[in-house]
Design an enzyme around this catalytic site. Structure first.
Site, short mmCIF file in Angstrom:
data_model
loop_
_atom_site.label_atom_id
_atom_site.label_comp_id
_atom_site.label_asym_id
_atom_site.label_seq_id
_atom_site.Cartn_x
_atom_site.Cartn_y
_atom_site.Cartn_z
CG ASN A 37 41.24 58.25 40.69
OD1 ASN A 37 41.25 59.27 40.02
ND2 ASN A 37 42.08 58.04 41.69
CG HIS A 122 46.82 59.17 52.85
ND1 HIS A 122 46.70 58.92 51.52
CD2 HIS A 122 45.91 58.37 53.46
CE1 HIS A 122 45.76 58.00 51.30
NE2 HIS A 122 45.25 57.67 52.49
CE1 TYR A 160 47.89 55.05 46.33
CE2 TYR A 160 48.71 53.79 48.18
CZ TYR A 160 47.79 54.66 47.64
OH TYR A 160 46.81 55.17 48.43
CG ASP A 215 47.31 50.85 50.65
OD1 ASP A 215 47.32 49.65 50.31
OD2 ASP A 215 46.58 51.71 50.11
CG HIS A 217 48.14 50.50 46.22
ND1 HIS A 217 48.03 50.57 44.86
CD2 HIS A 217 47.18 51.32 46.71
CE1 HIS A 217 47.07 51.40 44.53
NE2 HIS A 217 46.53 51.87 45.64
CD GLU A 267 42.09 51.01 47.97
OE1 GLU A 267 42.23 51.46 49.11
OE2 GLU A 267 42.82 51.33 47.02
CG HIS A 317 38.78 53.86 48.94
ND1 HIS A 317 38.66 53.67 47.59
CD2 HIS A 317 40.04 54.35 49.13
CE1 HIS A 317 39.79 54.02 46.99
NE2 HIS A 317 40.64 54.43 47.91
CD GLU A 344 41.94 56.31 52.27
OE1 GLU A 344 41.04 55.59 51.80
OE2 GLU A 344 43.09 56.37 51.80
#
Ligand code: KDG
Ligand code: MG
Length: 408
Positions: A37, A122, A160, A215, A217, A267, A317, A344
């Site tokens: 990403n 999610h 996020y 999460d 994050h 991740e 992930h 996930e």
């Protein structure tokens, strides 16, 4: 048998997938994924400029030697870009190997340890009520596990995993277009005051059976993470993800002394050396590497085996930026891994994505079922691919309310 050619494709419906296709002199081809990403052009260049010229003429069946040739041969080892590029090659070679054997890839790993692999969705909301609706939607769809992220009252901007818009217009995939990242504001104090209570309300509303994940994050300091983990213990989370940044393998010591909440991390890891201490010291409960970012099947399998020796389960992930090729490779590892935990699962299941990556893997009642087709069980339609090209994008950055740059 020899590798005769290889090509890299960059682009996809709403995502910059980096897809590798390796061709052989026997007509069998393999597919790999090097999507990372926000840095997609770099793994594409690593493949095109260095790895592909070195692949031509090699026997594709020698997956181990080819992996070692690139990893040891790089001199400057590891790093996310190199390990992602190696992963694409490795996944494609395992695809070829399994196609030659006429078997689904999981058979070469040791066969199936389970029928379906538990996945989590999610859920997201701009506020708690909105999040409750989003969770209810996934529960109705048959999901047994849901990750929950929520906008916070008074927080100056979305952060996020938090939705923009409500109800039908809810969209948590914020706009990542443009090379200059957007900036979000993060307020740790507000989060620490709001989130434990919100998680408790979610548990009350949905009862004891739903597996609830959350999460953080990477946003908390080790002491804050310990306080947070203690506060959420009564919620009985399935996992608390990335409570602290993962660079420091000692950061979880304090949390482990004060809480039994299950911890998921990894991740952003790209090799076994990023997580061996965390695993061996049993500081985590789930390892979150992605097969694409951790050197492919050859290397990820070593991480899974080390984890298994220390009661650490997998939770690979699988954010929306992961291509169906990565998810297929993970589906085969999930079918086999004796220490599988959860997956996930957020591939954009749009008709455009399915047309680009046709496959017979399927999701039913919150479980992912791996295809029995030889190889990875996912194909790549080059005619469809011609419709897409690279579109510059970047993940956001986060700042504290006083402007200090923080962990996204
Ligand atoms: O590329 C970064 C995203 O994949 C990451 O932010 C998603 O944290 C994430 C998750 O748990 O899926
Ligand atoms: Mg995460």
């Amino acid at each position: 048998m020899k590798i005769t050619d290889a090509k890299v494709f960059l682009g996809g419906p709403g995502k910059n997938y980096v897809t590798l296709k390796i061709m052989t002199d026997q007509g069998v081809y393999g597919l790999g994924d090097a999507t990372i990403n926000g840095r997609e052009t770099l793994t594409a260049a690593y493949l095109t400029d260095y790895l592909i010229p070195n692949l031509i003429g090699k026997d594709p069946r020698n997956t181990e030697d080819i992996w070692q040739f690139f990893y040891r041969g790089a001199y400057f080892r590891r790093g996310p870009l190199a390990m992602t590029a190696f992963a694409a090659v490795d996944i494609a070679l395992w695809d070829i190997k399994a196609k030659l054997a006429g078997m689904p890839l999981y058979q070469l790993l040791g066969g199936k340890s389970r029928e379906g692999a538990l996945v989590y969705a999610h859920a997201t909301g701009s506020d708690l009520e909105d999040l409750m609706d989003s969770i209810a939607y996934y529960v109705e769809q048959g999901y047994k596990a849901v990750r929950v992220q929520c906008g916070m009252p008074g927080m100056p901007s979305a952060s996020y995993g938090v939705a923009e818009g409500k109800g039908q217009n809810r969209n948590y995939i914020t706009d990542f277009s443009g090379i200059i990242p957007k900036e979000e504001i993060w307020d740790t104090d507000r989060y620490m005051r709001f989130m434990p209570g919100a998680l408790a309300e979610i548990r009350d509303r949905f009862g004891p059976d739903l597996k609830i994940l959350h999460d953080v994050h990477h946003r908390l300091l080790p002491r804050e993470a310990a306080e947070f983990a203690k506060a959420v213990e009564p919620v009985r989370l399935y996992w608390l993800e990335d409570p602290t940044p993962a660079d420091d393998q000692d950061a979880l010591k304090l949390l482990r002394q004060h809480s039994t909440v299950p911890i998921a991390i990894g991740e952003v890891f790209n090799s076994i050396w990023d997580c061996n201490k965390l695993i061996e010291n049993e500081m985590i409960d789930f390892i979150r590497v992605a097969v694409t970012h951790a050197g492919g099947i050859t290397h990820t399998r070593r991480i899974v085996d080390l984890a298994g020796m220390h009661n650490v389960r997998t939770g690979f992930h699988g954010a929306p930026s992961h291509s169906p090729i990565c998810m297929a490779a993970q589906a085969h590892l999930n079918a086999w891994a004796p220490n599988f935990g959860i997956q996930e699962y957020l591939v954009l299941g749009t008709p455009e994505c399915d047309a680009l990556f046709p496959s017979e893997h399927f999701l039913r009642d919150g479980f992912f079922h791996v295809s029995d087709a030889p190889g990875l069980g996912v194909d790549f339609d080059e005619t469809e691919a011609a419709r897409y090209s690279y579109s510059p994008g970047s993940l956001p950055v986060a700042r504290l309310t006083d402007g200090t740059l923080w962990n996204y």
